[in-house]
Design an enzyme around this catalytic site. Structure first.
Site, PDB file in Angstrom:
ATOM      1  N   SER A  95      12.292  57.493  41.730  1.00 43.17           N
ATOM      2  CA  SER A  95      13.624  57.088  42.187  1.00 43.17           C
ATOM      3  C   SER A  95      14.449  58.327  42.491  1.00 43.17           C
ATOM      4  CB  SER A  95      14.320  56.266  41.106  1.00 43.17           C
ATOM      5  OG  SER A  95      15.706  56.221  41.396  1.00 43.17           O
ATOM      6  N   HIS A 155      11.469  55.503  46.005  1.00 41.52           N
ATOM      7  CA  HIS A 155      12.304  54.385  45.559  1.00 41.52           C
ATOM      8  C   HIS A 155      13.762  54.751  45.792  1.00 41.52           C
ATOM      9  CE1 HIS A 155      13.207  50.757  43.195  1.00 41.52           C
ATOM     10  NE2 HIS A 155      14.180  51.469  42.628  1.00 41.52           N
ATOM     11  N   ASP A 202      17.609  53.694  45.550  1.00 35.03           N
ATOM     12  CA  ASP A 202      18.528  52.814  44.826  1.00 35.03           C
ATOM     13  C   ASP A 202      19.887  52.744  45.522  1.00 35.03           C
ATOM     14  OD1 ASP A 202      17.062  51.863  42.516  1.00 35.03           O
ATOM     15  OD2 ASP A 202      17.005  53.950  41.861  1.00 35.03           O
ATOM     16  N   MET A 253      23.505  51.091  45.645  1.00 38.98           N
ATOM     17  CA  MET A 253      24.455  50.396  44.747  1.00 38.98           C
ATOM     18  C   MET A 253      25.824  50.296  45.405  1.00 38.98           C
ATOM     19  SD  MET A 253      23.545  52.217  41.139  1.00 38.98           S
ATOM     20  CE  MET A 253      21.858  52.564  40.660  1.00 38.98           C
ATOM     21  N   HIS A 286      15.703  49.440  47.189  1.00 42.30           N
ATOM     22  CA  HIS A 286      16.139  48.517  46.137  1.00 42.30           C
ATOM     23  C   HIS A 286      17.642  48.300  46.299  1.00 42.30           C
ATOM     24  CE1 HIS A 286      16.692  47.994  41.460  1.00 42.30           C
ATOM     25  NE2 HIS A 286      16.942  46.873  42.126  1.00 42.30           N
ATOM     26  N   MET A 301      20.963  46.950  45.278  1.00 37.54           N
ATOM     27  CA  MET A 301      21.758  46.391  44.182  1.00 37.54           C
ATOM     28  C   MET A 301      23.157  46.164  44.737  1.00 37.54           C
ATOM     29  SD  MET A 301      20.207  48.850  41.227  1.00 37.54           S
ATOM     30  CE  MET A 301      19.578  49.992  42.444  1.00 37.54           C
ATOM     31  N   MET A 361      13.321  44.324  36.377  1.00 36.25           N
ATOM     32  CA  MET A 361      14.200  45.378  35.864  1.00 36.25           C
ATOM     33  C   MET A 361      14.009  45.468  34.351  1.00 36.25           C
ATOM     34  SD  MET A 361      15.796  46.864  38.356  1.00 36.25           S
ATOM     35  CE  MET A 361      16.711  47.946  37.254  1.00 36.25           C
ATOM     36  N   ASP A 389      11.012  48.779  36.821  1.00 38.14           N
ATOM     37  CA  ASP A 389      12.030  49.800  37.109  1.00 38.14           C
ATOM     38  C   ASP A 389      12.985  49.924  35.925  1.00 38.14           C
ATOM     39  OD1 ASP A 389      13.932  51.460  38.252  1.00 38.14           O
ATOM     40  OD2 ASP A 389      14.536  50.042  39.820  1.00 38.14           O
TER      41      ASP A 389
HETATM   42  C1  DX5 Z   1      18.606  51.589  37.912  1.00 36.97           C
HETATM   43  C2  DX5 Z   1      17.719  51.947  39.067  1.00 36.97           C
HETATM   44  C3  DX5 Z   1      16.495  52.701  38.712  1.00 36.97           C
HETATM   45  C4  DX5 Z   1      16.745  54.030  38.047  1.00 36.97           C
HETATM   46  C5  DX5 Z   1      15.639  54.269  37.076  1.00 36.97           C
HETATM   47  O1  DX5 Z   1      19.598  50.746  38.344  1.00 36.97           O
HETATM   48  O2  DX5 Z   1      17.303  50.774  39.752  1.00 36.97           O
HETATM   49  O3  DX5 Z   1      15.638  52.858  39.824  1.00 36.97           O
HETATM   50  O4  DX5 Z   1      16.819  55.096  38.919  1.00 36.97           O
HETATM   51  O5  DX5 Z   1      15.900  55.426  36.360  1.00 36.97           O
HETATM   52  P1  DX5 Z   1      15.078  55.821  35.076  1.00 36.97           P
HETATM   53  O6  DX5 Z   1      13.630  55.926  35.481  1.00 36.97           O
HETATM   54  O7  DX5 Z   1      15.664  57.136  34.710  1.00 36.97           O
HETATM   55  O8  DX5 Z   1      15.301  54.745  34.058  1.00 36.97           O
HETATM   56 ZN    ZN Z   2      15.707  50.883  41.322  1.00 31.44          ZN
END
Ligand code: DX5
Ligand code: ZN
Length: 218
Positions: A7, A32, A34, A36, A65, A67, A136, A174
């Site tokens: 990620s 990956h 993320d 948000m 991903h 969110m 998750m 994840d």
């Molecule tokens: C959290 C993200 C993850 C995050 C995971 O909302 O979706 O992808 O980056 O981070 P680690 O591996 O540090 O838990």
């Molecule tokens: Zn993620």
């Protein structure tokens, strides 16, 4: 072999291009990404314009991903930016089947994600249509959180549902993935691991990725 998707949430945002090259050279399979929106999750990252800028730096598979609330509003932008897969949370949209259909119509893969407290029963009807389910194992929003141990059983139940369907559906996990939790989730049936802090925080990224890949898939 397990697919490893670092990620970039844990990468140095001021030099994302190099940070992606670094994981590619270390043996990562997917990137990956993320996204948000500060509404569905209490944090903000970036959107499609950033994905478009990093696209020329690698040929790796872009696993986006989302969110965000109303992810249907962003499909076109992410496809145009070079996403290879869009993963949406079941908690964020009213017409999930239509959304999955529309992602596929754009010629890319589609996945669904579940928060830790969202039941597997919510995806029973969509499972025949998706390429991946993302479990998750932390509450979405931040990297570096602790793995929620009860998610191992959820992964095993999902694996059973998929086996019954006789379809190839990726099981991605994840949140809080490290060498120990990786083994637990792979033993339960996961085959795609997301890891942010474990990989980007490692002294030796290549070794960290190799460690996650060292457990045999079931
Ligand atoms: C959290 C993200 C993850 C995050 C995971 O909302 O979706 O992808 O980056 O981070 P680690 O591996 O540090 O838990
Ligand atoms: Zn993620």
């Amino acid at each position: 072999m397990t697919i490893i998707a670092p990620s970039i949430l844990s990468a140095d945002f001021s030099r994302l291009g190099e940070e992606i090259k670094r994981i590619e050279e270390a043996g990562a399979d997917w990137v990956h990404i993320d996204v948000m929106d500060g509404r569905f999750v209490p944090n903000l990252t970036f959107g499609a314009p950033v994905v478009k800028k990093i696209r020329p730096h690698t040929k790796m598979f872009f696993d986006c991903h989302l969110m965000v609330e109303n992810p249907e509003n962003y499909v076109e932008d992410f496809v145009a930016a070079g996403a290879d897969m869009i993963v949406v949370h079941v908690e964020t949209t009213k017409h999930l089947h239509r959304l999955i259909q529309s992602i596929h119509e754009h010629g890319i893969k589609a996945g669904v994600a579940l928060n830790p407290a969202t039941s597997l029963s919510t995806i029973e009807e969509i499972l025949p249509y998706v390429d991946m389910v993302l479990i998750m194992s932390v509450n979405p929003g931040f990297g570096g959180q602790q793995f929620i141990a009860t998610m191992v059983k959820k992964i095993a139940c999902l694996k059973e549902m998929i086996t019954k369907l006789q379809r190839d559906v990726f099981i991605q996990v994840d949140g809080g993935i490290n060498a120990q939790t990786a083994k637990q989730v792979i033993d339960a049936g996961a085959n795609v691991l997301v890891a942010g802090s474990f990989i980007y925080g490692a002294q030796d990224i290549k070794k960290a990725i190799a460690e996650l890949k060292s457990y045999p898939l079931i």
